[in-house]
Each structure stands twice: as C-alpha cells, then as structure tokens.
Design an enzyme around this catalytic site. Structure first.
Site, mmCIF file in Angstrom:
data_model
loop_
_atom_site.group_PDB
_atom_site.id
_atom_site.type_symbol
_atom_site.label_atom_id
_atom_site.label_comp_id
_atom_site.label_asym_id
_atom_site.label_seq_id
_atom_site.Cartn_x
_atom_site.Cartn_y
_atom_site.Cartn_z
ATOM 1 N N GLU A 1 -49.129 81.872 76.143
ATOM 2 C CA GLU A 1 -50.493 81.054 76.097
ATOM 3 C C GLU A 1 -51.796 82.096 76.535
ATOM 4 O O GLU A 1 -52.225 82.030 75.902
ATOM 5 C CB GLU A 1 -50.532 79.878 76.641
ATOM 6 N N HIS B 1 -36.002 80.623 73.798
ATOM 7 C CA HIS B 1 -36.339 81.600 74.872
ATOM 8 C C HIS B 1 -34.265 82.435 74.627
ATOM 9 O O HIS B 1 -33.888 81.193 74.310
ATOM 10 C CB HIS B 1 -35.885 80.071 76.310
ATOM 11 N N VAL B 2 -34.451 83.137 74.664
ATOM 12 C CA VAL B 2 -33.138 83.498 74.109
ATOM 13 C C VAL B 2 -32.833 84.721 74.834
ATOM 14 O O VAL B 2 -31.150 84.609 74.828
ATOM 15 C CB VAL B 2 -33.385 84.961 72.950
ATOM 16 N N LEU C 1 -56.207 85.859 61.404
ATOM 17 C CA LEU C 1 -57.620 85.354 61.486
ATOM 18 C C LEU C 1 -57.875 85.167 61.193
ATOM 19 O O LEU C 1 -58.917 86.009 59.663
ATOM 20 C CB LEU C 1 -57.956 86.399 62.108
ATOM 21 N N GLY C 2 -58.261 83.504 61.236
ATOM 22 C CA GLY C 2 -59.117 82.499 59.904
ATOM 23 C C GLY C 2 -60.682 82.694 60.565
ATOM 24 O O GLY C 2 -60.699 82.746 61.652
ATOM 25 N N GLY D 1 -56.111 76.523 72.601
ATOM 26 C CA GLY D 1 -54.646 75.853 71.655
ATOM 27 C C GLY D 1 -54.701 74.792 71.274
ATOM 28 O O GLY D 1 -55.291 73.926 71.309
#
Length: 142
Positions: free
Chosen positions: A64, A91-92, A109-110, A84
């Site tokens: 973030e 989480h891999v 990107l609006g 936000g």
C-alpha cells in the site's frame, strides 16, 4: 512516456513517508521508471511474525505504501489526492532474511479511481506477495 504528473526524486518520496508506519518498518524507495515505482523493506525483527517469517501485514503495508505513493504521483496535487479503497494480497512464499522489494504498476488510471498491481519479490527475485490496490481519487475542492 511517463505517467507521473510531476517529477519527484526518491528522496522526495522518502520525505513524504517521514514519521509514518512505512518509516518505522524501514521502507525505502529504491527506483522509479516511466510507469512504475519500487520500494524495499528489510525482513527483520520489525517485519516478521513469531515463526520468523515475513508478516503478511508488513507485506500489505509495503504494497500500500508503494502503490499509494505511485497513485499520488499520477494526479495534479493541487486538484486532487488519492486514498486507498481496497487492497488484497496473496502471500505465495515466505521470506526469513534480507530485503523484499515491491514494484507498483498501474492497471487503470481513471478520473475517480486507480487500480495498481504490486509485486513483492525477495533478494533472489522469487515472488513473495502479489497485491492489487484500488485507490480513490479525491477532489481537493470538496
């Protein structure tokens, strides 16, 4: 072609995060490209969970942080700012030491929203976390 509305240095971004949770966790902005921003975070006592692996919440905070800073670089700061709305993270792989690096790239990107893809990798380039961040673009005149 750069997506940034105003040129900022990595030092400027570091100063934006002074006295924040990002600074407390040791997050450092590390690189900026025409359409991406990267930051890194140490895997140490500040960022691990009791089993000694990177805390998922620390990964989300890193995601973030880099995504939010990138989003705010894409708007005219005199007219609007970004906050936000939603974040998710998969989480891999765990990390026990070294640094993890997050790279944010835009999906959308609006005018009122932005969606960012943030990939976190370890020092060997192995994926640690994949995140999607949705930001609201807020009008300062409100």
């Amino acid at each position: 072609m750069p997506i940034w509305k105003k040129e900022r240095s990595l030092e400027d971004l570091q100063n934006w995060n002074r006295n924040t949770a990002a600074e407390r966790l040791g997050i450092e902005f590390s690189a900026i490209g025409d359409d991406w921003l990267a930051a890194r975070m140490p895997v140490d006592a500040r960022t691990v969970q009791p089993f000694g692996i990177l805390h998922g919440g620390a990964s989300v905070l890193l995601a973030e942080t880099v995504g939010s800073c990138a989003a705010n670089l894409c708007v005219d700061e005199e007219q609007s700012y970004c906050v936000g709305l939603d974040i998710n993270a998969n989480h891999v792989r765990g990390a026990r030491a070294g640094w993890v690096t997050a790279t944010a790239r835009p999906f959308h990107l609006g005018r009122t929203t932005q969606v960012w893809d943030i990939r976190i990798v370890d020092d060997a380039g192995q994926p640690i976390c994949i995140s999607r961040l949705t930001m609201a673009v807020v009008d300062r005149q409100r």
